[in-house]
Motif scaffolding. Structure first.
Motif, PDB file in Angstrom:
ATOM      1  N   LEU A 186      17.418   6.967 -29.657  1.00  0.00           N
ATOM      2  CA  LEU A 186      18.569   6.086 -29.863  1.00  0.00           C
ATOM      3  C   LEU A 186      19.016   6.092 -31.321  1.00  0.00           C
ATOM      4  CD1 LEU A 186      17.610   3.007 -27.648  1.00  0.00           C
ATOM      5  CD2 LEU A 186      19.631   4.452 -27.363  1.00  0.00           C
ATOM      6  N   HIS A 187      18.047   6.074 -32.234  1.00  0.00           N
ATOM      7  CA  HIS A 187      18.392   6.146 -33.658  1.00  0.00           C
ATOM      8  C   HIS A 187      19.073   7.476 -33.986  1.00  0.00           C
ATOM      9  CE1 HIS A 187      14.894   3.128 -34.458  1.00  0.00           C
ATOM     10  NE2 HIS A 187      15.988   2.530 -34.037  1.00  0.00           N
ATOM     11  N   GLN A 188      18.529   8.562 -33.443  1.00  0.00           N
ATOM     12  CA  GLN A 188      19.094   9.882 -33.687  1.00  0.00           C
ATOM     13  C   GLN A 188      20.495   9.998 -33.085  1.00  0.00           C
ATOM     14  OE1 GLN A 188      17.669  12.341 -35.429  1.00  0.00           O
ATOM     15  NE2 GLN A 188      19.326  13.829 -35.108  1.00  0.00           N
ATOM     16  N   LEU A 189      20.692   9.338 -31.942  1.00  0.00           N
ATOM     17  CA  LEU A 189      21.975   9.418 -31.250  1.00  0.00           C
ATOM     18  C   LEU A 189      23.062   8.623 -31.973  1.00  0.00           C
ATOM     19  CD1 LEU A 189      23.606  10.247 -28.682  1.00  0.00           C
ATOM     20  CD2 LEU A 189      22.821   8.115 -27.647  1.00  0.00           C
ATOM     21  N   LEU A 190      22.760   7.378 -32.319  1.00  0.00           N
ATOM     22  CA  LEU A 190      23.797   6.484 -32.825  1.00  0.00           C
ATOM     23  C   LEU A 190      23.839   6.381 -34.353  1.00  0.00           C
ATOM     24  CD1 LEU A 190      23.409   3.559 -30.254  1.00  0.00           C
ATOM     25  CD2 LEU A 190      25.014   5.476 -30.190  1.00  0.00           C
ATOM     26  N   GLY A 191      22.707   6.656 -35.009  1.00  0.00           N
ATOM     27  CA  GLY A 191      22.636   6.458 -36.451  1.00  0.00           C
ATOM     28  C   GLY A 191      23.645   7.258 -37.268  1.00  0.00           C
ATOM     29  N   PRO A 192      23.720   8.578 -37.090  1.00  0.00           N
ATOM     30  CA  PRO A 192      24.636   9.360 -37.928  1.00  0.00           C
ATOM     31  C   PRO A 192      26.097   8.943 -37.782  1.00  0.00           C
ATOM     32  CG  PRO A 192      23.020  10.797 -36.894  1.00  0.00           C
ATOM     33  CD  PRO A 192      22.861   9.455 -36.260  1.00  0.00           C
ATOM     34  N   LEU A 193      26.542   8.735 -36.546  1.00  0.00           N
ATOM     35  CA  LEU A 193      27.942   8.364 -36.352  1.00  0.00           C
ATOM     36  C   LEU A 193      28.217   6.969 -36.900  1.00  0.00           C
ATOM     37  CD1 LEU A 193      30.709   9.108 -35.182  1.00  0.00           C
ATOM     38  CD2 LEU A 193      29.995   8.012 -33.042  1.00  0.00           C
ATOM     39  N   LEU A 194      27.285   6.041 -36.677  1.00  0.00           N
ATOM     40  CA  LEU A 194      27.472   4.684 -37.190  1.00  0.00           C
ATOM     41  C   LEU A 194      27.585   4.692 -38.709  1.00  0.00           C
ATOM     42  CD1 LEU A 194      27.610   1.658 -36.605  1.00  0.00           C
ATOM     43  CD2 LEU A 194      25.112   1.589 -36.714  1.00  0.00           C
ATOM     44  N   LEU A 195      26.712   5.445 -39.382  1.00  0.00           N
ATOM     45  CA  LEU A 195      26.771   5.545 -40.840  1.00  0.00           C
ATOM     46  C   LEU A 195      28.089   6.171 -41.276  1.00  0.00           C
ATOM     47  CD1 LEU A 195      25.363   5.240 -43.573  1.00  0.00           C
ATOM     48  CD2 LEU A 195      24.365   7.510 -43.226  1.00  0.00           C
ATOM     49  N   SER A 213      38.803  14.642 -38.764  1.00  0.00           N
ATOM     50  CA  SER A 213      39.372  13.717 -37.793  1.00  0.00           C
ATOM     51  C   SER A 213      38.254  13.099 -36.968  1.00  0.00           C
ATOM     52  CB  SER A 213      40.348  14.455 -36.869  1.00  0.00           C
ATOM     53  OG  SER A 213      39.632  15.381 -36.046  1.00  0.00           O
ATOM     54  N   LEU A 214      38.599  12.081 -36.215  1.00  0.00           N
ATOM     55  CA  LEU A 214      37.606  11.417 -35.377  1.00  0.00           C
ATOM     56  C   LEU A 214      37.036  12.382 -34.353  1.00  0.00           C
ATOM     57  CD1 LEU A 214      36.297   8.645 -35.000  1.00  0.00           C
ATOM     58  CD2 LEU A 214      38.091   8.115 -33.338  1.00  0.00           C
ATOM     59  N   ASP A 215      37.888  13.200 -33.753  1.00  0.00           N
ATOM     60  CA  ASP A 215      37.416  14.183 -32.773  1.00  0.00           C
ATOM     61  C   ASP A 215      36.476  15.198 -33.415  1.00  0.00           C
ATOM     62  OD1 ASP A 215      38.590  13.246 -30.442  1.00  0.00           O
ATOM     63  OD2 ASP A 215      40.483  14.270 -30.832  1.00  0.00           O
ATOM     64  N   GLU A 216      36.832  15.672 -34.604  1.00  0.00           N
ATOM     65  CA  GLU A 216      35.986  16.643 -35.300  1.00  0.00           C
ATOM     66  C   GLU A 216      34.630  16.052 -35.647  1.00  0.00           C
ATOM     67  OE1 GLU A 216      39.422  19.280 -37.593  1.00  0.00           O
ATOM     68  OE2 GLU A 216      38.581  17.484 -38.539  1.00  0.00           O
ATOM     69  N   ALA A 217      34.622  14.805 -36.107  1.00  0.00           N
ATOM     70  CA  ALA A 217      33.359  14.155 -36.445  1.00  0.00           C
ATOM     71  C   ALA A 217      32.491  13.978 -35.211  1.00  0.00           C
ATOM     72  CB  ALA A 217      33.630  12.802 -37.111  1.00  0.00           C
ATOM     73  N   CYS A 218      33.090  13.535 -34.113  1.00  0.00           N
ATOM     74  CA  CYS A 218      32.328  13.330 -32.877  1.00  0.00           C
ATOM     75  C   CYS A 218      31.761  14.643 -32.361  1.00  0.00           C
ATOM     76  CB  CYS A 218      33.211  12.675 -31.813  1.00  0.00           C
ATOM     77  SG  CYS A 218      33.650  10.964 -32.158  1.00  0.00           S
ATOM     78  N   ALA A 219      32.563  15.712 -32.407  1.00  0.00           N
ATOM     79  CA  ALA A 219      32.098  17.018 -31.938  1.00  0.00           C
ATOM     80  C   ALA A 219      30.966  17.542 -32.816  1.00  0.00           C
ATOM     81  CB  ALA A 219      33.269  18.003 -31.923  1.00  0.00           C
ATOM     82  N   THR A 220      31.086  17.362 -34.128  1.00  0.00           N
ATOM     83  CA  THR A 220      30.048  17.840 -35.050  1.00  0.00           C
ATOM     84  C   THR A 220      28.737  17.103 -34.832  1.00  0.00           C
ATOM     85  OG1 THR A 220      31.691  18.431 -36.730  1.00  0.00           O
ATOM     86  CG2 THR A 220      29.423  18.089 -37.480  1.00  0.00           C
ATOM     87  N   PHE A 221      28.807  15.787 -34.716  1.00  0.00           N
ATOM     88  CA  PHE A 221      27.590  14.998 -34.507  1.00  0.00           C
ATOM     89  C   PHE A 221      26.979  15.264 -33.130  1.00  0.00           C
ATOM     90  CE2 PHE A 221      29.376  12.027 -37.833  1.00  0.00           C
ATOM     91  CZ  PHE A 221      28.403  12.327 -38.781  1.00  0.00           C
ATOM     92  N   ALA A 223      27.086  18.146 -31.458  1.00  0.00           N
ATOM     93  CA  ALA A 223      26.400  19.436 -31.540  1.00  0.00           C
ATOM     94  C   ALA A 223      25.096  19.308 -32.321  1.00  0.00           C
ATOM     95  CB  ALA A 223      27.319  20.469 -32.201  1.00  0.00           C
ATOM     96  N   ALA A 224      25.111  18.501 -33.380  1.00  0.00           N
ATOM     97  CA  ALA A 224      23.897  18.314 -34.183  1.00  0.00           C
ATOM     98  C   ALA A 224      22.814  17.586 -33.388  1.00  0.00           C
ATOM     99  CB  ALA A 224      24.237  17.523 -35.449  1.00  0.00           C
ATOM    100  N   PHE A 225      23.203  16.602 -32.577  1.00  0.00           N
ATOM    101  CA  PHE A 225      22.223  15.879 -31.772  1.00  0.00           C
ATOM    102  C   PHE A 225      21.570  16.814 -30.752  1.00  0.00           C
ATOM    103  CE2 PHE A 225      21.127  13.522 -27.910  1.00  0.00           C
ATOM    104  CZ  PHE A 225      20.254  12.575 -28.420  1.00  0.00           C
ATOM    105  N   VAL A 226      22.390  17.606 -30.078  1.00  0.00           N
ATOM    106  CA  VAL A 226      21.854  18.526 -29.073  1.00  0.00           C
ATOM    107  C   VAL A 226      20.943  19.563 -29.725  1.00  0.00           C
ATOM    108  CG1 VAL A 226      22.467  20.304 -27.391  1.00  0.00           C
ATOM    109  CG2 VAL A 226      23.774  18.173 -27.490  1.00  0.00           C
ATOM    110  N   GLN A 227      21.332  20.056 -30.888  1.00  0.00           N
ATOM    111  CA  GLN A 227      20.499  21.029 -31.592  1.00  0.00           C
ATOM    112  C   GLN A 227      19.175  20.404 -32.025  1.00  0.00           C
ATOM    113  OE1 GLN A 227      22.351  22.739 -35.030  1.00  0.00           O
ATOM    114  NE2 GLN A 227      20.793  24.330 -35.278  1.00  0.00           N
ATOM    115  N   ALA A 228      19.209  19.118 -32.398  1.00  0.00           N
ATOM    116  CA  ALA A 228      18.001  18.467 -32.897  1.00  0.00           C
ATOM    117  C   ALA A 228      17.023  18.114 -31.788  1.00  0.00           C
ATOM    118  CB  ALA A 228      18.381  17.196 -33.670  1.00  0.00           C
ATOM    119  N   VAL A 229      17.508  17.664 -30.641  1.00  0.00           N
ATOM    120  CA  VAL A 229      16.596  17.153 -29.607  1.00  0.00           C
ATOM    121  C   VAL A 229      16.706  17.879 -28.280  1.00  0.00           C
ATOM    122  CG1 VAL A 229      16.703  14.870 -30.671  1.00  0.00           C
ATOM    123  CG2 VAL A 229      18.176  15.374 -28.712  1.00  0.00           C
ATOM    124  N   GLY A 230      17.677  18.754 -28.138  1.00  0.00           N
ATOM    125  CA  GLY A 230      17.860  19.426 -26.860  1.00  0.00           C
ATOM    126  C   GLY A 230      16.844  20.540 -26.639  1.00  0.00           C
TER     127      GLY A 230
END
Length: 252
Positions: A186-195, A213-221, A223-230
């Motif tokens: 949950l921290h990994q999922l929500l922390g980066p975007l919240l910050l 943009s908001l879409d670019e930020a959401c897409a980047t985060f 991809a990073a989440f999936v790479q980190a824990v997927g």
């Protein structure tokens, strides 16, 4: 109908009310019921309270201030919301992204990264839209965990944990996410975007005007989440038997 209940004729009621319905309508509004012709008291009060929170903070949202901004009486707010906490709860329910995220997670057939992106998009939209209720309530909850906003967030947290935490548990059981504690996921999922959302305006002043943009930020985060824990490895029968659930240990 009022005449029938009062056993009086319409003309008698109008005469006793001074020749108009105004006194009666004001009494009805004071009781928290709108006699018609205006937006209901509940909607006006929630909108007014949301603007107060966005512009001045949670502490500024008193029943007196909300009643003045909404054009109703404090007694009417008590009758409608049973107090300030009830009004705060109604505002939070109207502006929290939790319900949009729950609706997203109920839709089957999305891939992991697409689902994470959808969670981020709903979360970011909820925190970015005007009036900015969610960021102000989160900031107040972090600063004063025992305050009204902190207690409200804590009240809704089990529901958020049940929906998002339950989805994470299902993804682990399906072999799409590595077996990690739900709290850390949950921290990994929500922390980066919240910050990013809360500190973005401050950081941008020092690192330059280039802001995604908001879409670019959401897409980047996402991809990073999936790479980190997927993980692309399918679960074994043994790992399926040990599939995690949201436990009391994960809630703390």
């Amino acid at each position: 109908m009022i005449g029938v209940q009062a056993a009086r004729s319409r003309s008698t009621l109008v005469r006793r009310l001074g020749g108009s319905r105004r006194a009666l309508e004001e009494a009805v509004r004071a009781a928290g019921v709108d006699p018609g012709g205006r937006v209901p008291v509940r909607r006006r009060a929630v909108d007014a309270a949301a603007r107060l929170i966005s512009e001045q903070g949670v502490a500024a949202m008193t029943l007196e201030a909300a009643a003045s901004a909404a054009g109703c009486s404090v007694h009417g707010l008590y009758a409608t919301f049973a107090g300030r906490d009830g009004l705060l709860s109604a505002v939070y329910e109207s502006y929290t992204p939790l319900f949009d995220i729950e609706a997203l997670l109920e839709q089957p057939g999305h891939g992991l990264e697409q689902t994470v992106y959808g969670i981020y998009r709903a979360f970011a939209t909820g925190l970015s839209r005007e009036p900015r209720v969610a960021p102000m309530m989160l900031a107040d909850a972090f600063a004063r965990p025992d305050g009204a906003a902190g207690q409200l967030v804590q009240r809704f947290f089990p529901r958020a944990l049940g929906s998002i935490g339950g989805w994470l548990s299902a993804e682990i059981a399906a072999g799409r996410i590595r077996r990690l504690p739900i709290a850390l996921l949950l921290h990994q999922l929500l922390g980066p975007l919240l910050l990013h959302l809360l500190s973005g305006p401050l950081i941008t002043r020092h690192v330059g005007p280039e802001k995604p943009s908001l879409d670019e930020a959401c897409a980047t985060f996402a991809a990073a989440f999936v790479q980190a824990v997927g993980t692309s490895e399918p679960p074994t029968s043994a790992s399926k038997a040990r599939s995690p659930t949201v436990t009391e240990g994960d809630r703390t």
